[in-house]
Design a protein around this motif. Sequence first.
Motif, mmCIF file in Angstrom:
data_model
loop_
_atom_site.group_PDB
_atom_site.id
_atom_site.type_symbol
_atom_site.label_atom_id
_atom_site.label_comp_id
_atom_site.label_asym_id
_atom_site.label_seq_id
_atom_site.Cartn_x
_atom_site.Cartn_y
_atom_site.Cartn_z
ATOM 1 N N GLY A 248 38.588 -0.426 38.759
ATOM 2 C CA GLY A 248 38.008 0.090 40.014
ATOM 3 C C GLY A 248 37.703 1.580 39.966
ATOM 4 O O GLY A 248 37.709 2.237 41.006
ATOM 5 N N LYS A 249 37.384 2.113 38.780
ATOM 6 C CA LYS A 249 37.111 3.558 38.657
ATOM 7 C C LYS A 249 35.851 3.976 39.411
ATOM 8 O O LYS A 249 35.863 4.922 40.189
ATOM 9 C CB LYS A 249 36.945 3.942 37.173
ATOM 10 C CG LYS A 249 38.205 3.833 36.362
ATOM 11 C CD LYS A 249 37.960 4.147 34.912
ATOM 12 C CE LYS A 249 36.975 3.195 34.264
ATOM 13 N NZ LYS A 249 37.398 1.773 34.262
ATOM 14 N N THR A 250 34.749 3.236 39.155
ATOM 15 C CA THR A 250 33.485 3.618 39.790
ATOM 16 C C THR A 250 33.588 3.475 41.310
ATOM 17 O O THR A 250 33.175 4.350 42.064
ATOM 18 C CB THR A 250 32.343 2.729 39.242
ATOM 19 O OG1 THR A 250 32.386 2.797 37.821
ATOM 20 C CG2 THR A 250 30.994 3.191 39.725
ATOM 21 N N THR A 251 34.172 2.362 41.724
ATOM 22 C CA THR A 251 34.346 2.124 43.155
ATOM 23 C C THR A 251 35.191 3.242 43.779
ATOM 24 O O THR A 251 34.858 3.766 44.847
ATOM 25 C CB THR A 251 35.057 0.773 43.368
ATOM 26 O OG1 THR A 251 34.411 -0.200 42.544
ATOM 27 C CG2 THR A 251 35.025 0.341 44.792
ATOM 28 N N ASP A 273 30.125 7.243 32.552
ATOM 29 C CA ASP A 273 30.292 5.886 32.012
ATOM 30 C C ASP A 273 28.925 5.471 31.480
ATOM 31 O O ASP A 273 28.126 4.865 32.185
ATOM 32 C CB ASP A 273 30.771 4.930 33.110
ATOM 33 C CG ASP A 273 30.996 3.515 32.569
ATOM 34 O OD1 ASP A 273 30.642 3.277 31.390
ATOM 35 O OD2 ASP A 273 31.522 2.666 33.303
ATOM 36 N N ARG A 276 28.744 1.048 30.241
ATOM 37 C CA ARG A 276 28.354 -0.110 31.050
ATOM 38 C C ARG A 276 27.044 0.224 31.760
ATOM 39 O O ARG A 276 26.969 1.175 32.547
ATOM 40 C CB ARG A 276 29.450 -0.434 32.071
ATOM 41 C CG ARG A 276 29.170 -1.684 32.892
ATOM 42 C CD ARG A 276 30.442 -2.188 33.555
ATOM 43 N NE ARG A 276 30.996 -1.247 34.508
ATOM 44 C CZ ARG A 276 30.698 -1.224 35.803
ATOM 45 N NH1 ARG A 276 29.821 -2.071 36.297
ATOM 46 N NH2 ARG A 276 31.260 -0.352 36.610
ATOM 47 N N GLY A 328 35.408 2.550 31.231
ATOM 48 C CA GLY A 328 36.689 1.875 31.048
ATOM 49 C C GLY A 328 37.010 1.817 29.554
ATOM 50 O O GLY A 328 36.125 1.585 28.746
ATOM 51 N N ASP A 390 45.581 -4.828 48.017
ATOM 52 C CA ASP A 390 45.348 -5.889 49.001
ATOM 53 C C ASP A 390 45.443 -7.271 48.372
ATOM 54 O O ASP A 390 45.664 -8.255 49.061
ATOM 55 C CB ASP A 390 43.958 -5.720 49.636
ATOM 56 C CG ASP A 390 42.855 -5.610 48.597
ATOM 57 O OD1 ASP A 390 42.988 -4.764 47.685
ATOM 58 O OD2 ASP A 390 41.875 -6.377 48.670
ATOM 59 N N LEU A 414 42.671 -0.531 49.116
ATOM 60 C CA LEU A 414 43.163 -1.660 49.923
ATOM 61 C C LEU A 414 42.056 -2.642 50.255
ATOM 62 O O LEU A 414 42.123 -3.339 51.269
ATOM 63 C CB LEU A 414 43.788 -1.118 51.206
ATOM 64 C CG LEU A 414 45.088 -0.336 51.000
ATOM 65 C CD1 LEU A 414 45.422 0.499 52.213
ATOM 66 C CD2 LEU A 414 46.243 -1.282 50.686
HETATM 67 N N1 LIG Z 1 40.116 -6.119 46.491
HETATM 68 C C1 LIG Z 1 39.844 -4.937 45.956
HETATM 69 N N2 LIG Z 1 38.874 -4.830 45.041
HETATM 70 C C2 LIG Z 1 38.627 -3.631 44.492
HETATM 71 C C3 LIG Z 1 39.367 -2.476 44.857
HETATM 72 N N3 LIG Z 1 38.891 -1.426 44.130
HETATM 73 C C4 LIG Z 1 37.895 -1.912 43.347
HETATM 74 N N4 LIG Z 1 37.733 -3.235 43.560
HETATM 75 C C5 LIG Z 1 36.783 -4.156 42.916
HETATM 76 O O1 LIG Z 1 37.036 -4.190 41.523
HETATM 77 C C6 LIG Z 1 35.845 -4.487 40.830
HETATM 78 C C7 LIG Z 1 35.670 -3.527 39.654
HETATM 79 O O2 LIG Z 1 35.421 -2.260 40.177
HETATM 80 P P1 LIG Z 1 34.635 -1.125 39.357
HETATM 81 O O3 LIG Z 1 34.674 0.108 40.192
HETATM 82 O O4 LIG Z 1 33.310 -1.585 38.905
HETATM 83 O O5 LIG Z 1 35.586 -0.985 38.103
HETATM 84 P P2 LIG Z 1 35.478 0.031 36.873
HETATM 85 O O6 LIG Z 1 36.859 0.449 36.542
HETATM 86 O O7 LIG Z 1 34.527 1.140 37.174
HETATM 87 O O8 LIG Z 1 34.888 -0.920 35.744
HETATM 88 P P3 LIG Z 1 34.422 -0.516 34.253
HETATM 89 O O9 LIG Z 1 33.424 0.596 34.393
HETATM 90 O O10 LIG Z 1 33.821 -1.763 33.713
HETATM 91 O O11 LIG Z 1 35.617 -0.127 33.508
HETATM 92 C C8 LIG Z 1 34.731 -4.415 41.856
HETATM 93 O O12 LIG Z 1 34.388 -5.712 42.249
HETATM 94 C C9 LIG Z 1 35.365 -3.671 43.018
HETATM 95 O O13 LIG Z 1 34.796 -3.989 44.264
HETATM 96 C C10 LIG Z 1 40.412 -2.615 45.845
HETATM 97 O O14 LIG Z 1 41.138 -1.690 46.212
HETATM 98 N N5 LIG Z 1 40.611 -3.869 46.353
#
Ligand SMILES: Nc1nc2c(ncn2[C@@H]2O[C@H](COP(=O)(O)OP(=O)(O)OP(=O)(O)O)[C@@H](O)[C@H]2O)c(=O)[nH]1
Length: 435
Positions: A248-251, A273, A276, A328, A390, A414
Amino acid sequence: MSTSSLVLILVVVAVVLIAALVTGVVLTRRRRISLTQKEEAPRPGGYQASSGISLTPAAPEATTAEAVAVPQVPVPVERPAPVEHPVAERTEVDGQPGVGDDASVPRDSEKRGFVEVDLPEEASEVEEIEPTSGRLERLRGKLSKSRNAFGTSLLGLLGAGDLDEDSWQDVEDTLLIADLGAALTTEIVETLRSKIVGTGVRTEAEAQALLRGVLVDALGPKMDRSLKALPHAGKPAVLLVVGVNGVGKTTTTGKLARVLVADGRTVLLGAADTFRAAAADQLETWGKRVGAETVRGPEGGDPASVAFESVKRGMDTGVDTVLIDTAGRLHTKKGLMDELGKVKRVVEKQAVVDEVLLVLDATTGQNGLTQARVFAEQVDITGIVLTKLDGTAKGGIVFQVQRELGVPVKLVGLGEGADHLAPFEPGAFVDALLG
Ligand SMILES: Nc1nc2c(ncn2[C@@H]2O[C@H](COP(=O)(O)OP(=O)(O)OP(=O)(O)O)[C@@H](O)[C@H]2O)c(=O)[nH]1
């Protein structure tokens, strides 16, 4: 032709001419409404909201580098695409209705003349952002899985009156299942036992108060959880977001940008990043939603170079904070971990990295701890963001990860909603667990 017929024809011609003139004027006016661009109000310095996240500048730099006075350049904001008129959704093609065509307008329906309709309100350019203060309280429902598995069971056990060895074993098991780890579980059970014996707890309310105190203490309530996200020495604060794949880094970077904008800060996003393909697009979308610029590089390009350019651009445009999202990487891949060290070193050539936020997925439990140890060795982790709390009953990982690393959990994820990122507050967290 008689005179009266001639007069009649002239009257009809005059009426037709007047009707055409009126229609022309109306159409010209209508066209003018849709084409004239509204004067744009000057954008205020960001959406203001009281912040529950404590933002601080990092400690003063040791370097004597002169502060660069940079004029504020307004961030370009993309306008939303014009709303299509519903007529575009009509599905009939040959006058014959088909399956699912109920909403289409039948060809033989009565034609409507001019009708006064309300014009849609102009969409605001920058989204409204929920205030960050009190988010953990508001989102407490998202911790229901942990509450059921952890808080409710513990309260049931402790409030049941005199506790025998079996009951204490159940308390211990509950803590272990919730991922508090063996050492911390033993410590908490011993503290609870001595306090319960010492104070003679009889009711569930007394048990709850006692348990709350012990758990809050175990969360290090005095740890500094402020986010070093404010500019200092004339340069923006720089935050690096790191972690393994899909945590969830980007998020989190996007949600954090919203938090900062809500606090009236200007933000620039760095899409380091480059691995990806969709990550930079994803980040840019988050940025656009709050009017923040995103710096990106070519796919597969050097992430350190994107990070460097982001900070440079942030200094040139005078933003308060540069948030850099990194790819990631598995903590077991030495090459990728070395690359992360390089990203940080390259950024440090022109600015201090104020925070390295390690994002951990709470649902991965103990594996998160192993990741954290390796990342901490490679780049000094200054704060932890625990996402997806969550979706797990193992909220206890919060306790352990802080204890193991000595690094505070600063933020918790969350949910997938744009504002589902909350500042971590031990008291509010324990209250949410205990219901
Ligand atoms: N339920 C829930 N989902 C989350 C949360 N934070 C992130 N996500 C979900 O996790 C998934 C991956 O999130 P990204 O932000 O793409 O993850 P990332 O770490 O950037 O991924 P990479 O760049 O591939 O390493 C997405 O579907 C998000 O919506 C959270 O707190 N709760």
